[in-house]
Design an enzyme around this catalytic site. Sequence first.
Site, short mmCIF file in Angstrom:
data_model
loop_
_atom_site.label_atom_id
_atom_site.label_comp_id
_atom_site.label_asym_id
_atom_site.label_seq_id
_atom_site.Cartn_x
_atom_site.Cartn_y
_atom_site.Cartn_z
N GLN A 1 0.48 -10.00 -6.32
CA GLN A 1 0.22 -11.13 -6.55
C GLN A 1 1.09 -12.18 -7.36
OE1 GLN A 1 -2.07 -12.55 -4.59
NE2 GLN A 1 -2.85 -10.53 -3.61
N HIS B 1 4.14 -10.23 3.06
CA HIS B 1 2.94 -11.16 3.67
C HIS B 1 2.26 -11.84 2.66
CE1 HIS B 1 -1.17 -8.79 3.54
NE2 HIS B 1 -0.09 -7.94 3.43
N CYS C 1 -16.33 -3.70 1.75
CA CYS C 1 -17.16 -3.45 2.74
C CYS C 1 -17.07 -1.90 3.30
CB CYS C 1 -17.19 -4.26 3.69
SG CYS C 1 -18.66 -3.93 5.07
N THR D 1 0.99 -1.14 -0.05
CA THR D 1 0.02 -0.15 -0.03
C THR D 1 0.84 1.37 0.05
OG1 THR D 1 -1.65 -0.99 1.12
CG2 THR D 1 -1.83 1.16 1.45
N ASN E 1 -5.62 -9.38 -7.88
CA ASN E 1 -5.74 -10.27 -6.74
C ASN E 1 -6.99 -10.89 -6.58
OD1 ASN E 1 -6.18 -7.37 -6.73
ND2 ASN E 1 -7.14 -7.59 -4.71
C1 LIG Z 1 -2.38 -7.05 -0.64
C2 LIG Z 1 -2.24 -6.19 -1.86
C3 LIG Z 1 -1.78 -5.12 -1.82
C4 LIG Z 1 -1.57 -4.22 -0.43
O1 LIG Z 1 -0.60 -4.86 0.05
P1 LIG Z 1 -0.27 -4.58 1.75
O2 LIG Z 1 1.20 -4.95 1.80
O3 LIG Z 1 -1.17 -5.38 2.44
O4 LIG Z 1 -0.41 -3.08 2.09
C5 LIG Z 1 -1.70 -4.06 -2.98
N1 LIG Z 1 -1.90 -4.69 -4.13
C6 LIG Z 1 -2.22 -6.01 -4.43
C7 LIG Z 1 -2.37 -6.44 -5.58
C8 LIG Z 1 -2.45 -6.74 -3.25
O5 LIG Z 1 -3.01 -7.68 -3.32
#
Ligand SMILES: *Cc1c(COP(=O)(O)O)cnc(C)c1O
Length: 390
Positions: free
Chosen positions: A179, A201, A325, A72, A151
Amino acid sequence: MRRIYFDHNSTTPLDSRALEAMTPYLLEFYGNASSVHSVGQSARAGLEKSREQIAMLLNCRPDELYFTSGATESDNTVVKGVADALAHKGKHIVTSRIEHHAVLEPCEYLSRHGYDITYLSVDRRGYVDPEELRGAIRDDTILVSIMQANNEVGTIQDIKKLCQIAHDKGVLFHSDSVQALGKIPVDIKDLGVDFLSGSAHKFYGPKGCGFLFAKTGARFTPFAHGGAHERNKRAGTENVAGVVGMAKALELAVTELGKNQTHISTLAKQLFDGLLQSVPDSHFQGDPDHRIVNTLFFTFPGAEGEATILSMDMKGIAVSSGSACTSGAVEPSHVLLAMGVRPEEAQTAVRFSLGKGNTKEDIEYTLEVLPPIIERLRMMSPIYAQSKTA
Ligand SMILES: *Cc1c(COP(=O)(O)O)cnc(C)c1O
């Protein structure tokens, strides 16, 4: 009760080998990587060794990697940071309608501050049209941002080709590759991108840790100010243990990619075939033949998605709807809407995102539990029941 986790695109459990790599940096080498003393310098050494390791795995230079709190932050940094650094050149950005909110919302923020954003459409399977991108780039375009793998539906874009189109017109290119990492090979030099975002993560690393690749010379204004960390591009005490865990997790994700993807692809096929067979009127969304194989996004007309998810949770299965949501009201997935799925059907979406820890038994149990849930929810839906008897 049995616990089955099918929400790996939201987050993954930490690989115990990544935890093992992190532990010394939490208990022993806990120094501030900016400190001159030796406990600080051992933290610095772990940080820089991890940077070199990640650079090697992704085929870029170590000094092109900036550690962040996650994707993010990386996405926000690119979108807002390039907008700021290149405002003198132009105020137009091109992205797609199916991006993650970490790209879409900074774009919306910029559009309230004098920037013009073009949102490219996608086809029924979630692909951006390269010719539409070519036509969208203008003299005042400063950045193109298109994600590598989606995602929600898992569609994989041809980033190399899309990036080439931007470069043909002298425009910088960013890809949110969160992803894709660990699911398909990612070679930054081969892709040719100027910026790329990743998050630990999502590949069995720790939460709250990510990176931004920025090619040498690609300009962006830092997001956080307050120190000379990360070569003046990202102020704040480095999350050393997190970065060490991320490097270890990425090493495992890359070296074990083939093995993991073979396992996951077998399970995904079993689930795919099983759902189409055991749930009448179920629809796969996306591209069945070319996607990150762990991701299966289905719609089950007549069975409201949130209700399906809650019912499955009561049976011990964790899945997601892919919809956001907002303020209590469930909005249908913006990705499905962009792909042309009707809002009523998009409301019935359920995303299964598999991981390396899933088993054949997980799939069998799901195929036993889900059909009666959908049947019961459909019986409670007067509109659906009517449409089927008419
Ligand atoms: C999970 C995700 C994010 C956000 O990543 P965080 O490390 O949780 O902030 C951004 N882009 C995609 C495509 C994601 O799947």
